[in-house]
Structures are given as structure tokens and as C-alpha cells.
Design an enzyme around this catalytic site. Sequence first.
Site, mmCIF file in Angstrom:
data_model
loop_
_atom_site.group_PDB
_atom_site.id
_atom_site.type_symbol
_atom_site.label_atom_id
_atom_site.label_comp_id
_atom_site.label_asym_id
_atom_site.label_seq_id
_atom_site.Cartn_x
_atom_site.Cartn_y
_atom_site.Cartn_z
ATOM 1 N N GLU A 160 0.805 -1.239 0.000
ATOM 2 C CA GLU A 160 0.000 0.000 0.000
ATOM 3 C C GLU A 160 0.836 1.287 0.000
ATOM 4 O O GLU A 160 0.669 2.149 0.862
ATOM 5 C CB GLU A 160 -0.959 -0.005 1.190
ATOM 6 N N ASN B 141 2.082 -5.095 -3.194
ATOM 7 C CA ASN B 141 0.709 -5.475 -2.846
ATOM 8 C C ASN B 141 -0.128 -4.231 -2.545
ATOM 9 O O ASN B 141 0.333 -3.329 -1.829
ATOM 10 C CB ASN B 141 0.783 -6.360 -1.579
ATOM 11 N N HIS C 198 -10.265 -6.389 -1.845
ATOM 12 C CA HIS C 198 -11.274 -6.142 -0.794
ATOM 13 C C HIS C 198 -12.443 -5.425 -1.465
ATOM 14 O O HIS C 198 -12.416 -4.207 -1.661
ATOM 15 C CB HIS C 198 -10.683 -5.286 0.334
ATOM 16 N N GLU D 30 -5.917 -10.929 -1.046
ATOM 17 C CA GLU D 30 -6.704 -10.706 0.181
ATOM 18 C C GLU D 30 -8.198 -10.650 -0.149
ATOM 19 O O GLU D 30 -8.945 -9.840 0.421
ATOM 20 C CB GLU D 30 -6.274 -9.400 0.858
ATOM 21 N N ASP E 242 -11.951 -10.590 -0.381
ATOM 22 C CA ASP E 242 -13.207 -10.743 0.373
ATOM 23 C C ASP E 242 -14.216 -9.765 -0.216
ATOM 24 O O ASP E 242 -13.835 -8.773 -0.844
ATOM 25 C CB ASP E 242 -13.045 -10.591 1.898
HETATM 26 O O1 LIG Z 1 -6.761 -8.352 11.800
HETATM 27 C C1 LIG Z 1 -6.700 -7.315 10.864
HETATM 28 C C2 LIG Z 1 -6.020 -7.771 9.593
HETATM 29 O O2 LIG Z 1 -6.784 -8.769 8.966
HETATM 30 C C3 LIG Z 1 -5.875 -6.591 8.659
HETATM 31 O O3 LIG Z 1 -5.159 -6.997 7.514
HETATM 32 C C4 LIG Z 1 -5.091 -6.013 6.481
HETATM 33 C C5 LIG Z 1 -6.386 -5.910 5.719
HETATM 34 O O4 LIG Z 1 -6.216 -5.454 4.387
HETATM 35 C C6 LIG Z 1 -5.077 -4.712 4.020
HETATM 36 O O5 LIG Z 1 -5.191 -3.372 4.381
HETATM 37 C C7 LIG Z 1 -6.457 -2.748 4.220
HETATM 38 C C8 LIG Z 1 -6.948 -2.797 2.786
HETATM 39 O O6 LIG Z 1 -8.190 -2.145 2.688
HETATM 40 C C9 LIG Z 1 -8.159 -0.754 3.081
HETATM 41 O O7 LIG Z 1 -9.458 -0.240 2.962
HETATM 42 C C10 LIG Z 1 -9.899 -0.076 1.622
HETATM 43 C C11 LIG Z 1 -10.337 1.361 1.417
HETATM 44 O O8 LIG Z 1 -10.833 1.483 0.090
HETATM 45 C C12 LIG Z 1 -11.954 0.656 -0.192
HETATM 46 O O9 LIG Z 1 -12.393 0.923 -1.509
HETATM 47 C C13 LIG Z 1 -11.569 -0.806 -0.075
HETATM 48 O O10 LIG Z 1 -12.700 -1.623 -0.308
HETATM 49 C C14 LIG Z 1 -11.019 -1.050 1.338
HETATM 50 O O11 LIG Z 1 -10.562 -2.387 1.445
HETATM 51 C C15 LIG Z 1 -7.710 -0.621 4.509
HETATM 52 O O12 LIG Z 1 -7.615 0.734 4.841
HETATM 53 C C16 LIG Z 1 -6.362 -1.308 4.689
HETATM 54 O O13 LIG Z 1 -5.987 -1.301 6.064
HETATM 55 C C17 LIG Z 1 -3.779 -5.185 4.581
HETATM 56 O O14 LIG Z 1 -2.887 -5.570 3.545
HETATM 57 C C18 LIG Z 1 -3.962 -6.345 5.546
HETATM 58 O O15 LIG Z 1 -2.772 -6.543 6.267
HETATM 59 O O16 LIG Z 1 -5.158 -5.539 9.298
HETATM 60 C C19 LIG Z 1 -5.789 -5.033 10.478
HETATM 61 C C20 LIG Z 1 -5.938 -6.156 11.483
HETATM 62 O O17 LIG Z 1 -6.643 -5.684 12.619
#
Ligand SMILES: O[C@@H]1[C@@H](O)[C@H](O[C@@H]2CO[C@@H](O[C@@H]3CO[C@@H](O[C@@H]4CO[C@@H](O)[C@H](O)[C@H]4O)[C@H](O)[C@H]3O)[C@H](O)[C@H]2O)OC[C@H]1O
Length: 395
Positions: free
Chosen positions: A152, A193, A229, A259, A261
Amino acid sequence: MVHFSTVALALASVLPQLTQGAGLHTSAVAKGKLYFGSATDNPELTDAPYLTQLSNTDDFGQITPGNSQKWDATEPSQNTFSYTNGDVIADLAAKNGQKLRCHALVWHSQLPSWVSSGSWTNATLLAAMKNHITNVATHYKGKCYAWDVVNEALNEDGTYRDNVFYKHIGEAYLPIAFATAAAADPDVKLYYNDYNIESAGSKSSGAQRIVKLVQQYGAKIDGVGLQGHFIVGSTPSQSAQTTNLAAFTALGVDVAYTELDIRMTLPSTTALLTQQSTDYKNTVAACMANTKCVGITIWDYTDKYSWVPSTFSGQGDACPWDKNLVKKPAYAGILAALGGTSSTTTTLVTSTTTAGSGATSVPLYGQCGGSGWTGGTTCASGTCKHINDWYSQCM
Ligand SMILES: O[C@@H]1[C@@H](O)[C@H](O[C@@H]2CO[C@@H](O[C@@H]3CO[C@@H](O[C@@H]4CO[C@@H](O)[C@H](O)[C@H]4O)[C@H](O)[C@H]3O)[C@H](O)[C@H]2O)OC[C@H]1O
């Protein structure tokens, strides 16, 4: 009272049978992919039914630690390294014969405060970053299939995120991170990533720029991880994803959904679950259509442990298994895209016994594996005495 005769004949009955198909990983591999996998996390591993399914290599040939290899977990204070939780997941992968995707060496989030709020110069942060990468990648040398080296680094418009590394080192932190990881573990695949790079646009172009930057620097970059995501009903179309994957692989790198979901606003409805199945299917199909898309990882497999509800208020149910570890329609959608089938109508072999004035059909004991209800005695977790046991344990 009914008396059965001793004569039993194996006959094909007209009862419908749900035939066990190959699982997600088996189906993916049969179609040339390296793996289908799931993220996991240490606290969940005490949940025995959860662990059993996570370790089922018919569905999962790869796992990713969701948190335990991040900077705050591995180097909570400077130059003091902790690998206890990460090792638990690495050992589990080795025991199960699953690939390990390692996640993540350099990321602006889940940084210990000594990094995020430190007083850095270019030289001191560069040294700290290289020291972190070298230690962690060396510790896991030979255990990871791939590392997410940088996670990111981009804003939504494709410019660089103004994180602590960019602030003090500039864009050079990216190629330097890749070169440092390659020096520590020359055989592991090295990935950039990110999220919201799953269809063409500024951010996807930014990720392509990063690939070229690392290549021009002369450092190794093997792949781009598209996190995936998504939101039910707003997922990029299959063709948009296919075109986007091709733009990355044209640069000579692999791609993977790392990732995946697909969340929804709760409560879930039949319509949302059906749309979710279609959305999963489209993303998996996009990966299947590109020979350099090596695999797909879901960000945990069950709604019971998904990160979504704690991060996105009012949203959830993003995974292919529900909170009771029961497969949702999404499972069948994924499997269909992988070229597998979750069920088919066929005939069931029964033993027919004559009983006084008539005959009754009793299904034989069955077992998991093969092409369905095979008439053995062992299921995944016990004996299947009835097709319903078999269906619940083996499907
Ligand atoms: O226990 C959890 C972990 O599971 C968590 O892992 C991270 C989750 O995803 C990755 O970082 C996130 C990716 O999505 C971003 O939000 C997006 C904002 O734009 C939207 O359009 C999109 O749909 C969203 O997904 C988050 O802001 C990111 O944090 C990261 O690679 C994993 O490591 O980490 C937190 C723990 O508590």
C-alpha cells in the site's frame, strides 16, 4: 415388526446424490494455478473446527498470516525481533504442506511507534528499514513462497502515499526494499501489494509505475498482489479485471489476488448472497484467464473471523463460509470459476434388503474423496452412516 432377509443386493437406486467434487485448491491446481489459499491469524487457531477446515488442503493449499509477520509484531522495539506468532503459522503451513505467503515487510500501518513517530534522517531510516527487512526475511528464508515486500505505497490517485518511508527516503525506498529482501532470501517471490488496483485507473497505473521503477533500479520484483477487498454489487467486472491483470503481466511479473473478500451491508439477504457468489466467480474467473495469475487468497475463509465488521461499521459477511463454518453460495461461485462442481445429480448405490412383505433401500456407508459417495466407511471426521453425514462432512 420388520424382518430383513440376509440377501442384500447392490443396486442403483433412483435417489438423487450430491457428488463430492474437488475442493478449491485441488480445482485451482488442476487448472494450472499454484494455489487457492486463505489468510489466518493466531487467536483463531485454538478453534478446532476452524483449524480443521483451514488445514483441509483440498480447499486451501496456501495460507497467509493476517498480522503476525507485520512490523509491529516482528520488531516491536528497535532491533528486538519476535517471531513466536509468525512461526506458529509458518510451522502450520509446513505441517499441512501448504505454501506460505508472507505479509508484509514494509507498510505504513501497524508500525510500532518507534518507526512511525521516530526522529529520522534519510540515513537512519534507511538503515532501520534495511535492518528490519534483512532480519525478518532471513528468519523466514526458505519458508515463504512469496513476500509482500511493500504494501500500500499509493494514494487513490496513484501518487505516493506520504508515509514515513516516503517522507524520509523518497521513492527510492521501494526499490531498496526489494533489493534488500532479494539479498536476504534470493529464492522467494517478491511482490508489491495494494488495494483498489483491481481495474484500470490511476492507482493501477501507479502500481505499474512501481513495477517499472523497481525493474529500472535493477532490483528483483516477481509479482503484484491485488488485494481484492470488494463490496457486493460494486466489484469490477470480469473483463475489467482481465484487462487490468494483463496490463501488469505485460510488464513481465506474476499477479495474484492476495486478500479477496466481498463485503455487504448487513443484514445479508438471499439476493446479496447470490450477488456475492457472482462477484466471487467473476474475480476468480479473471485470474483463471491469465496464465501468470498464480493463485487466489481469501482474507480468511469464514465470517466468524473476518476483519471486515471491526473495520467497516455495519458491514460484514464477506467470506465464502458463514460464522458456523457452513459454505455459502460464494463457495459454489468460486468453485464454478475454478472449473469444479460442488454437486451433481447422479445415482446412489444402495444395498437392498428384502423385508418380509417388501424391500427397503439403505445407503451404504460412505467416505470422503474420490468422486462422491463411494461406499467406504471413513468420512473427514468420523463415519458416514447416512448420505446426510457424508454431505455435511465431505462437501
Ligand atoms: O486483523 C486485521 C487484519 O486482517 C488486517 O489486515 C489487512 C487488511 O487489508 C489490508 O489493508 C487494508 C486494505 O483495505 C483498506 O481499505 C480499503 C479502502 O478502500 C476501499 O475501496 C476498499 O474496499 C477497502 O478495502 C484498509 O484501509 C487497509 O488497512 C492489509 O494488507 C492487511 O494486512 O489488518 C488489520 C488487522 O486488525
